[in-house]
Write a protein that holds these residues in place. Structure first.
Motif, PDB file in Angstrom:
ATOM      1  N   HIS A  76      -4.777   2.525  -4.605  1.00  0.00           N
ATOM      2  CA  HIS A  76      -3.910   1.671  -3.778  1.00  0.00           C
ATOM      3  C   HIS A  76      -3.003   2.505  -2.865  1.00  0.00           C
ATOM      4  O   HIS A  76      -1.902   2.109  -2.514  1.00  0.00           O
ATOM      5  N   ASP A 114      -8.161   5.072  -2.112  1.00  0.00           N
ATOM      6  CA  ASP A 114      -8.450   3.635  -2.142  1.00  0.00           C
ATOM      7  C   ASP A 114      -8.415   3.101  -3.568  1.00  0.00           C
ATOM      8  O   ASP A 114      -7.883   2.015  -3.825  1.00  0.00           O
ATOM      9  N   ARG A 146       0.858  -1.184   0.000  1.00  0.00           N
ATOM     10  CA  ARG A 146       0.000   0.000   0.000  1.00  0.00           C
ATOM     11  C   ARG A 146       0.894   1.233   0.000  1.00  0.00           C
ATOM     12  O   ARG A 146       1.803   1.391   0.816  1.00  0.00           O
ATOM     13  N   GLN A 192      -2.405   4.262   0.760  1.00  0.00           N
ATOM     14  CA  GLN A 192      -2.844   4.232   2.150  1.00  0.00           C
ATOM     15  C   GLN A 192      -2.809   5.617   2.775  1.00  0.00           C
ATOM     16  O   GLN A 192      -3.756   6.050   3.396  1.00  0.00           O
ATOM     17  N   ARG A 221      -4.753   8.936   7.688  1.00  0.00           N
ATOM     18  CA  ARG A 221      -4.291   8.637   6.326  1.00  0.00           C
ATOM     19  C   ARG A 221      -3.752   9.876   5.606  1.00  0.00           C
ATOM     20  O   ARG A 221      -3.077   9.733   4.580  1.00  0.00           O
TER      21      ARG A 221
END
Length: 419
Positions: free
Chosen positions: A133, A130, A20, A135, A183
């Protein structure tokens, strides 16, 4: 012919899930009320605010962006403009280009309704991460420009300082607030015109968990002292003491590389790394890494393929010419050794650099996606990474894609920001 080592590495990468991504260079388009919600009432008419108005004319030649806002009722496309003192800066398609075909991306003004919502809205941004990919992401500003030079160029220093602090409060408390769930990683600004105030702002934000601050790649282009002087020492000391990395984005000197006043943007876009190159040599020959041993710097969107030769050349100059080159008393070891301990290159699409990773150092490379800009690899950053890193062992890919960023930015073991 493909070597057995390369084939084995590619097979190993295919057999494991691509890590990720932790992107160290994305961007936020500030919502319209960032400053109007935070500045004292007396500044609301001169502080940064959004005005919807027509475009009179706009050019981008020789590395210089020159928009002119029209008056109400004038002909011309309508866009949302940031207005601040005498500055009029439109939102453009280049600010938020993801989701558009490359041939549809033009230099044009837009409104908030015409941009992808993930540019300025936290839940929408997480959803787009998301898809890609990703994070976690460190985001540079848009209206303040890449190191806050918008506030530096303003005439009212009191208002400028309030503007910097308001942006930082929004960045930490809202953009990277609870809704982001760790995030989104905060990147704050400083008042570039005063190193003591800058140091205070670094410490204020470090106290709430911030570990990255934006700075200019070449301060003299902004009319500020170079890193060869002592002028920045209070700021550098604060970064050294708090573990705050200095993040420099291409264009953070308000002067993109170009060759002539009439050169089309494609010329500058090809050589965007040039200012990073010049800046890195400045830092390596400045002696600052001797004086501030914990200092670390990173070059966002600078790519990495150019780094090996510059390190080779810098070492030769240090070895052969330091006696007359003005660095013998402050650069005490080969510049490449300072690079290894203090400097990070960032890339999103650099197959050549990855093929020469041994000459750069796997510990000195970070990955990025540049969302939502026109160069962004969204929504295929994973696929680009897999294609370009297929010759590397999975543990090296892990370091490049996320491990180095976790260490540099002080993230937790899961790659999240935890204030």
């Amino acid at each position: 012919m493909e070597t057995s080592e390369t084939a084995n590495a590619q097979n190993a990468l295919k057999s494991t899930e691509f890590p990720r991504i932790i992107s160290v260079d994305d961007h936020t388009v500030e919502p319209p009320t960032v400053w109007s919600d935070r500045l004292p009432k007396k500044y609301l008419d001169v502080g940064p605010r959004i005005v919807r108005a027509p475009l009179k004319e706009m050019t981008f030649l020789g590395g210089k962006f020159a928009p002119v806002m029209g008056e109400p009722g004038d002909d011309g496309p309508i866009g949302d403009w940031w207005v601040y003192e005498d500055l009029h800066r439109p939102l453009t398609r280049l600010d938020t280009a993801v989701g558009y075909d490359r041939d549809e991306i033009k230099l044009e003004v837009i409104t908030y309704e015409q941009m992808r919502k993930g540019s300025y809205d936290v839940p929408a941004r997480l959803a787009d991460m998301d898809v890609n990919h990703v994070q976690s992401a460190l985001c540079f500003p848009t209206f303040p420009r890449f190191c806050g030079q918008t506030f530096t160029e303003a005439s009212d220093r009191e208002l400028g300082l309030l503007g910097v602090r308001a942006y930082n409060d929004w960045m930490v408390e809202e953009w990277c607030g609870p809704e982001a769930r760790g995030r989104l990683i905060p990147l704050t600004l400083i008042p570039l015109w005063d190193a003591e105030l800058a140091a205070a702002e670094v410490r204020r934000n470090a106290a709430r968990g911030v570990r990255a601050v934006a700075f200019s790649e070449i301060p003299p282009h902004l009319g500020l002292p170079s890193v060869h002087t002592d002028a920045w020492d209070p700021f550098l000391a604060a970064c050294d003491e708090t573990g705050t990395v200095i993040a420099m984005h291409i264009g953070s000197s308000s002067k993109m590389p170009s060759t002539s006043p009439d050169a089309p943007p494609a010329v500058g876009s090809t050589i965007t790394f040039a200012n990073c190159c010049f800046s890195m040599v400045d830092w390596l020959m400045s002696g600052k890494f001797e004086r501030f041993p914990n200092l670390r710097i990173m070059y966002a969107e600078g790519q990495i393929g150019w780094i090996p030769y510059i390190l080779e050349r810098a070492d030769v100059v240090w070895e052969e010419n330091r006696g007359w080159g003005g660095v013998a008393d402050k650069v005490m070891k080969p510049p490449s050794e300072y690079f290894a301990d203090h400097v990070y290159g960032c890339f999103f699409d650099d197959a050549f650099g990855l093929k020469n990773l041994d000459a750069i150092g796997v510990a000195n490379v970070l990955y990025e996606t540049d969302y939502p800009h026109s160069d962004s690899t969204w929504p295929k950053s994973k696929e680009v990474g897999e294609a370009q890193m297929g010759h590397l062992a999975p543990d090296l890919v892990e370091r490049i894609v996320r491990g180095n960023a976790i260490e540099l930015l002080g993230l937790n073991a899961d790659g999240l920001w935890a204030p």
